[in-house]
Enzyme design. Structure first.
Site, PDB file in Angstrom:
ATOM      1  N   HIS A   1      10.839  24.440  57.057  1.00  0.00           N
ATOM      2  CA  HIS A   1      11.920  25.040  57.824  1.00  0.00           C
ATOM      3  C   HIS A   1      11.810  24.724  59.310  1.00  0.00           C
ATOM      4  O   HIS A   1      12.815  24.766  60.024  1.00  0.00           O
ATOM      5  CB  HIS A   1      11.964  26.552  57.587  1.00  0.00           C
ATOM      6  CG  HIS A   1      12.538  26.922  56.257  1.00  0.00           C
ATOM      7  ND1 HIS A   1      13.248  28.086  56.040  1.00  0.00           N
ATOM      8  CD2 HIS A   1      12.523  26.277  55.063  1.00  0.00           C
ATOM      9  CE1 HIS A   1      13.642  28.131  54.771  1.00  0.00           C
ATOM     10  NE2 HIS A   1      13.195  27.047  54.160  1.00  0.00           N
TER      11      HIS A   1
ATOM     12  N   HIS B   1       9.252  22.805  45.519  1.00  0.00           N
ATOM     13  CA  HIS B   1       9.333  23.880  44.542  1.00  0.00           C
ATOM     14  C   HIS B   1       8.308  23.741  43.429  1.00  0.00           C
ATOM     15  O   HIS B   1       8.376  24.461  42.438  1.00  0.00           O
ATOM     16  CB  HIS B   1      10.753  23.956  43.980  1.00  0.00           C
ATOM     17  CG  HIS B   1      11.753  24.422  44.988  1.00  0.00           C
ATOM     18  ND1 HIS B   1      13.101  24.529  44.722  1.00  0.00           N
ATOM     19  CD2 HIS B   1      11.600  24.811  46.283  1.00  0.00           C
ATOM     20  CE1 HIS B   1      13.729  24.953  45.809  1.00  0.00           C
ATOM     21  NE2 HIS B   1      12.835  25.126  46.768  1.00  0.00           N
TER      22      HIS B   1
END
EC number: 1.11.1.21
Length: 729
Positions: free
Chosen positions: A98, A260
């Site tokens: 992020h 993920h």
């Protein structure tokens, strides 16, 4: 309290009441052009002082020792924010992702290069919920190593170490990101509420330069477009968003699946239990936000977003479980305890571990955007290849992760540290190293004489040099004169560069280059990149002489010419200006949410210019007829470097009015006779309309400012010509 109430309290004693905040200029005049963005990140806001050199400090860093401490941190779970599965790896990967993931290729802004995740608004974006905890976990390590590692570098390095600690081999790491000390005021979207999506028009057309789908998100909504759990529709958003982050389809699949493979999401309860974000929190919370009253508020009770998903049977080890689960199961829509859309494997055994109870197992779960990698036909083909070839998946993720976390660092010459990969990558905008003897002062003088004796005008020389150098973006350190990519596609064909004129100028300069290089013994050469800049300098010097001023424009050789093979044309297409006020150019079809004068300031900020530098450059380039000379040439002596632009703009004998049928164009007529004098654009007239810019214009319009004007123009011009010369730093 309303703004009027605050104003009414302004004269009262502040001791027993909340301190009042009067109306700012922006409150009174919200449409006023903001030039203060050009004066941020000055020495006045930097606690390190002018003499601090981060590169020198980083070279003193014991990187191995730092990485050992980071490895130890991964499993040092803290009660105030426990580690999922006993390992902080997933949290730190999300933190690094992020930090870097705000990057957008359209204007090069965002990204990890300044450590902006520490500041508003990013530190309080909904998508960054609880990453404040990740940074607080890092504080003891930052405190220990001090100035030898910036926050910007530490956030990315920690993501790398997190991957390595879970068995993944990374592609490399480069330091060199220097911290800033105040928030960046960027245009993140037109919305006034979190998760708003007013950035779309027509058939879900995302406005430039934005990349994320909603205000406060890094990429896409994991539940699907606006929460609609449609994997195919979500694929459209994913493809557009990741493309605007400079990622192709294979890189996109690798990044989503690779990220993920680790950790989990957190949706243990209703989001209404979550408190204020860090910027809106109470002073006693000390900058920690999203305090939750659901259960313990942490660990198994944590609420970060909405979904409660764990993708892998081994969430703290690298594996291929993401793709195995994606294709081995059919999926049914379900909801998390927080009420968010997510998907669970049909008729599946509970095989996924619980993050905090070793006796519990769960069925595999996925996000809507995960299923896009199976149900979008292009993504599906890539995903199946990665399923069947785990080695290709690992390599693709390693490379895509390196690109994600280093995309905004600019050329490789800025990379620091022992883990810099040897391989050159095309997205690094490779420029060959200098392989010849450089020209000396005598050569420079001779070349300038040949250039001025050619058929090229001052306007052509100055325009071409500006066209070449002004592509530079201080945001992601791309563009600039080095590489001479102005002679290659796509830049040679950009409308703003006047392709026909550009081709003619380059042809003449290439002839001068060939003649000079052929006449040299011992391998001395001049690159076309250097010659383009030198030609512009010669044009400026000639124009100064025409104005009665003698000056030498500084020139430092050492630029090289990039090849087509070293140039990703599609990537460079993003550098094409939507507007360039320095050349009085506007492509109105691409200029959304901006007026032309705002686009000028935006371009000036990308060029790292101050407001006075922007002012003097516009005034000089206008009288030199650089770029689009139809409007704004307020002089009877074009191609002479005079202060006439400012003198005539501020002349009260001229009255301005809009030209009917030509949006953004104005005509200046003699106030008494009505005779036409000039035509100008909004960008021209803003220097007489905006009070601060008018103050700068008045300085340069003064009778005693002619010498200062030329000197200041040359200084600002040289700054732009050398903006990408990181080898000189």
């Amino acid at each position: 309290m309303t703004m009027d109430q605050k104003t009414d309290n302004a004269g009262k004693c502040p001791v027993a009441h909340t301190a009042p905040r009067g109306r700012s200029n922006r409150d009174w005049w919200p449409d006023q052009l903001d030039v203060q963005v050009l004066h941020r990140h000055s020495d006045l806001s930097d606690p390190m002082g002018k003499s601090f050199n981060y590169a020198e400090e980083f070279r003193k860093l014991d990187l191995d020792a730092l990485k050992r401490d980071l490895h130890a941190l991964m499993t040092d779970s803290q009660d105030w924010w426990p580690a999922d599965f006993g390992h902080y790896g997933g949290l730190f990967i999300r933190m690094a992702w992020h930090s870097a993931g705000t990057y957008r290729i359209t204007d090069g802004r965002g990204g990890a290069g300044q450590g902006q995740q520490r500041f508003a608004p990013l530190n309080s974006w909904p998508d960054n919920a609880n990453l404040d905890k990740a940074r607080r976990l890092l504080w003891p390590i930052k405190q220990k190593y001090g100035n030898r590692i910036s926050w910007a570098d530490l956030l990315i390095l920690t993501g790398n170490v997190a991957l390595e600690s879970m068995g993944f081999k990374t592609f490399g790491f480069a330091g060199g990101r220097t911290d800033v000390w105040e928030p960046e005021e960027l245009f993140w979207g037109p919305e006034g509420t979190w998760l708003g999506d007013e950035r779309y028009s027509g058939e879900r057309q995302l406005s430039e330069p934005l990349a994320a789908v909603q205000m406060g998100l890094i990429y896409v909504n994991p539940e699907g477009p606006n929460g609609n759990p449609d994997p195919v529709a979500a694929a459209h958003d994913i493809r557009e968003t990741f493309a605007r982050m400079a990622m192709n389809d294979e890189e996109t699949v690798a990044l989503i699946a690779g990220g993920h493979t680790f950790g989990k999401t957190h949706g243990a309860g209703d989001p209404s239990f979550i408190g204020a974000d860090p910027e809106g929190g109470a002073i006693e919370d000390q900058g920690l936000g999203w305090k939750s009253t659901f259960g313990t508020g942490v660990g198994k009770d944590a609420i970060t977003g909405g979904p409660e998903v764990t993708w892998s049977q081994t969430p703290t080890r690298w594996s291929n479980y993401f793709f195995e689960n994606l294709f081995n199961f059919e999926w049914e829509l379900s909801k998390s305890p927080a009420g968010a859309h997510q998907w669970k494997a049909k008729n599946a055994e509970a095989s996924v571990p619980d993050a905090y109870d070793a006796t519990r197992k769960h069925v595999p779960t996925m996000l809507t955007t995960d299923l896009s990698l199976r149900f979008d036909p292009v993504y599906e083909k890539i995903s199946r290849r990665f399923l069947e070839n785990p080695d290709q998946f690992a390599d693709a993720f390693a490379r895509a992760w390196f690109k994600l976390t280093h995309r905004d660092m600019g050329p490789k010459v800025r990379y620091l540290g022992p883990e810099v990969p040897a391989e050159d990558l095309i997205w690094q905008d490779v420029i060959p190293p200098v392989d010849h003897e450089l020209v000396d002062d005598a050569d420079v003088a001779g070349l300038k004489a040949k250039i001025l004796a050619s058929s090229l005008s001052v306007q052509e020389l100055v325009s071409t040099a500006w066209d070449s150098a002004s592509t530079f973006r201080g945001s992601d350190k791309r563009g600039g004169a080095n590489g001479a990519r102005i002679r290659l596609a796509p830049q040679k064909d950009w409308e703003v560069n006047q392709p026909a004129q550009l081709a003619r100028v380059l042809s003449v300069l290439e002839g001068i280059q060939r003649d000079f290089n052929a006449s040299q013994a011992g391998g001395k050469k001049i690159s076309l990149a250097d010659l383009i800049v030198l030609a512009g300098n010669a044009g400026v010097e000639k124009a100064a002489r025409a104005a009665g001023q003698e000056i030498i424009v500084p020139f430092t050789p050492g630029r090289m010419d990039a090849s087509e093979a070293q140039t990703d044309a599609a990537s460079f297409a993003a550098l094409e200006p939507r507007a360039d006020g320095f050349r009085n150019y506007v492509n109105s079809s691409r200029l959304q949410f901006m007026k032309p004068e705002e686009a000028l300031v935006d371009r000036a900020q990308l060029l790292t210019l101050t407001a006075p530098e922007m002012t003097v450059l516009v005034g000089g380039l206008r009288v030199l007829k650089a770029g689009q000379p139809e409007h704004g040439v307020f002089t009877s002596r074009p191609e002479a470097l005079t202060n006439d632009f400012f003198v005539n703009l501020l002349d009260m004998g001229t009255q301005w009015s809009p030209v009917e049928g030509k949006e953004g164009v104005y005509e200046g007529r003699d106030r008494k006779t009505g005779a036409a004098r000039w035509t100008g654009t909004r960008v021209d007239l803003i220097f007489g309309s905006h009070s601060q810019l008018r103050a700068f214009a008045e300085v340069y319009a003064q009778t005693d400012a002619r010498e200062k004007f030329v000197k200041d123009f040359v200084a600002a011009w040289t700054k732009v010509m050398n903006a990408d010369r990181f080898d000189l730093v």
